[in-house]
Design a protein around this motif. Structure first.
Motif, PDB file in Angstrom:
ATOM      1  N   LEU A  65       0.846  -1.238  -0.048  1.00  0.00           N
ATOM      2  CA  LEU A  65       0.126  -0.103   0.017  1.00  0.00           C
ATOM      3  C   LEU A  65       0.915   1.187  -0.117  1.00  0.00           C
ATOM      4  O   LEU A  65       0.337   2.318  -0.111  1.00  0.00           O
ATOM      5  N   ASN A  66       2.128   0.929   0.262  1.00  0.00           N
ATOM      6  CA  ASN A  66       3.095   2.425   0.156  1.00  0.00           C
ATOM      7  C   ASN A  66       3.582   2.611  -1.126  1.00  0.00           C
ATOM      8  O   ASN A  66       4.388   1.916  -1.531  1.00  0.00           O
ATOM      9  N   LEU A  67       3.255   3.498  -1.794  1.00  0.00           N
ATOM     10  CA  LEU A  67       3.408   3.828  -3.131  1.00  0.00           C
ATOM     11  C   LEU A  67       4.474   5.006  -3.208  1.00  0.00           C
ATOM     12  O   LEU A  67       5.022   5.100  -4.400  1.00  0.00           O
ATOM     13  N   PHE A  68       5.046   5.261  -2.284  1.00  0.00           N
ATOM     14  CA  PHE A  68       6.211   6.425  -2.210  1.00  0.00           C
ATOM     15  C   PHE A  68       7.410   5.857  -2.864  1.00  0.00           C
ATOM     16  O   PHE A  68       7.993   4.673  -2.611  1.00  0.00           O
ATOM     17  N   GLY A  69       7.793   6.648  -3.979  1.00  0.00           N
ATOM     18  CA  GLY A  69       9.106   6.099  -4.872  1.00  0.00           C
ATOM     19  C   GLY A  69       8.740   5.268  -5.724  1.00  0.00           C
ATOM     20  O   GLY A  69       9.536   4.855  -6.510  1.00  0.00           O
ATOM     21  N   LYS A  70       7.513   4.606  -5.748  1.00  0.00           N
ATOM     22  CA  LYS A  70       7.324   3.535  -6.890  1.00  0.00           C
ATOM     23  C   LYS A  70       6.830   4.099  -8.216  1.00  0.00           C
ATOM     24  O   LYS A  70       6.420   5.305  -8.372  1.00  0.00           O
ATOM     25  N   LYS A  71       7.555   3.668  -9.439  1.00  0.00           N
ATOM     26  CA  LYS A  71       6.898   3.897 -10.588  1.00  0.00           C
ATOM     27  C   LYS A  71       5.741   3.314 -11.044  1.00  0.00           C
ATOM     28  O   LYS A  71       5.361   2.450 -10.192  1.00  0.00           O
ATOM     29  N   PRO A  72       4.947   4.129 -11.766  1.00  0.00           N
ATOM     30  CA  PRO A  72       3.826   3.567 -12.224  1.00  0.00           C
ATOM     31  C   PRO A  72       3.462   2.154 -12.513  1.00  0.00           C
ATOM     32  O   PRO A  72       2.604   1.416 -12.097  1.00  0.00           O
ATOM     33  N   TRP A  73       4.772   1.437 -13.175  1.00  0.00           N
ATOM     34  CA  TRP A  73       4.544  -0.187 -13.470  1.00  0.00           C
ATOM     35  C   TRP A  73       4.926  -0.803 -12.231  1.00  0.00           C
ATOM     36  O   TRP A  73       4.890  -2.063 -12.458  1.00  0.00           O
ATOM     37  N   GLU A  74       5.248  -0.188 -11.281  1.00  0.00           N
ATOM     38  CA  GLU A  74       5.839  -0.802  -9.932  1.00  0.00           C
ATOM     39  C   GLU A  74       4.626  -1.216  -8.875  1.00  0.00           C
ATOM     40  O   GLU A  74       4.868  -1.588  -7.880  1.00  0.00           O
ATOM     41  N   VAL A  75       3.302  -0.231  -9.090  1.00  0.00           N
ATOM     42  CA  VAL A  75       2.502  -0.155  -8.130  1.00  0.00           C
ATOM     43  C   VAL A  75       1.646  -1.483  -8.506  1.00  0.00           C
ATOM     44  O   VAL A  75       1.040  -1.935  -9.517  1.00  0.00           O
ATOM     45  N   PRO A  76       1.559  -2.449  -7.175  1.00  0.00           N
ATOM     46  CA  PRO A  76       0.911  -3.662  -7.265  1.00  0.00           C
ATOM     47  C   PRO A  76      -0.553  -3.752  -7.042  1.00  0.00           C
ATOM     48  O   PRO A  76      -0.776  -4.499  -6.456  1.00  0.00           O
TER      49      PRO A  76
END
Length: 237
Positions: A141-152
């Motif tokens: 649930l922690n999206l900080f620093g994730k690229k769009p394609w890394e969001v699960p």
């Protein structure tokens, strides 16, 4: 691409929320002012801040989560089952139990979360309530620093949009047009707060929430052109 995803790697979920306080008058003076500011554009001149308070459950700052239903697919020996369970009770406790589930059982890189309108509502709402209640946000649930394609995250409403950012379709509408038995055979979202505060019938809300999870799974299966689940395939644990 959807057909390449292992169904056993997806946690399907839905949340139910209500206003943090039963009545507008229970808010202190500062919260009333902040509520009026927060909802000014949504209310326009149609409602007073007090009249609009019944919708407070939509905002994580003024609402709370009363249950989270989750489901996951298990394939064993050619048999496919959907395992369902619901976290409920005190909000901080249910959120911690949900966080434990993600941290222990759904924390691998290939694991995904799926909800209907989850990217706009369920996922950020859960994360915000965790921050408010002092719970460490799980990696999923922690999206900080994730690229769009890394969001699960998967979102059945987003999948249905096919890139059309203006489009909104309810889960009930999708189940209708995709010929899936509708989960909306009892209450709807606008009645959850009344059932919770007035009727004090959490079990009814839990059943409603679990039916939504079943519907999300069925919609996802329809997207993959796979056979829908039978009632006998669903196990509540």
């Amino acid at each position: 691409m959807l057909n390449k995803i292992n169904l056993e790697h997806i946690l399907f979920l839905d949340i139910e929320t209500v206003p943090n306080f039963e009545n507008y008058q229970d808010l202190d003076v500062e919260l009333k002012e902040l509520w009026e500011q927060k909802t000014k554009y949504q209310r326009k001149d149609d409602f007073t801040a007090e009249e609009f308070y019944e919708r407070a459950g939509i905002w994580a700052e003024f609402g709370k989560i009363i249950c989270i239903s989750v489901g996951y697919i298990v394939n064993k020996g050619g048999d496919r089952n959907l395992r369902l369970t619901t976290f409920h009770g005190e909000e901080k406790e249910l959120l911690q139990e949900f966080a434990n589930l993600l941290n222990i059982h759904f924390n691998r890189p290939h694991h995904l979360l799926c909800a209907h309108n989850g990217k706009e509502f369920d996922f950020p709402y859960i994360a915000r309530r965790m921050v408010i209640l002092g719970i460490e946000i799980p990696n999923k649930l922690n999206l900080f620093g994730k690229k769009p394609w890394e969001v699960p995250h998967l979102d059945t409403m987003e999948l249905w949009k096919f890139g059309d950012y203006k489009h909104y379709s309810s889960l009930k509408l999708l189940t209708k047009i995709l010929k899936i038995p509708s989960p909306k055979d009892d209450i709807d979202g606008s009645q959850v707060a009344m059932v919770y505060y007035k009727d004090k019938d959490l079990d009814r809300i839990i059943q409603y929430c679990e039916k939504d999870v079943i519907a999300i799974v069925q919609v996802f299966l329809r997207f993959r052109r796979e056979e829908l689940l039978d009632e006998s395939d669903i196990i509540v644990i």
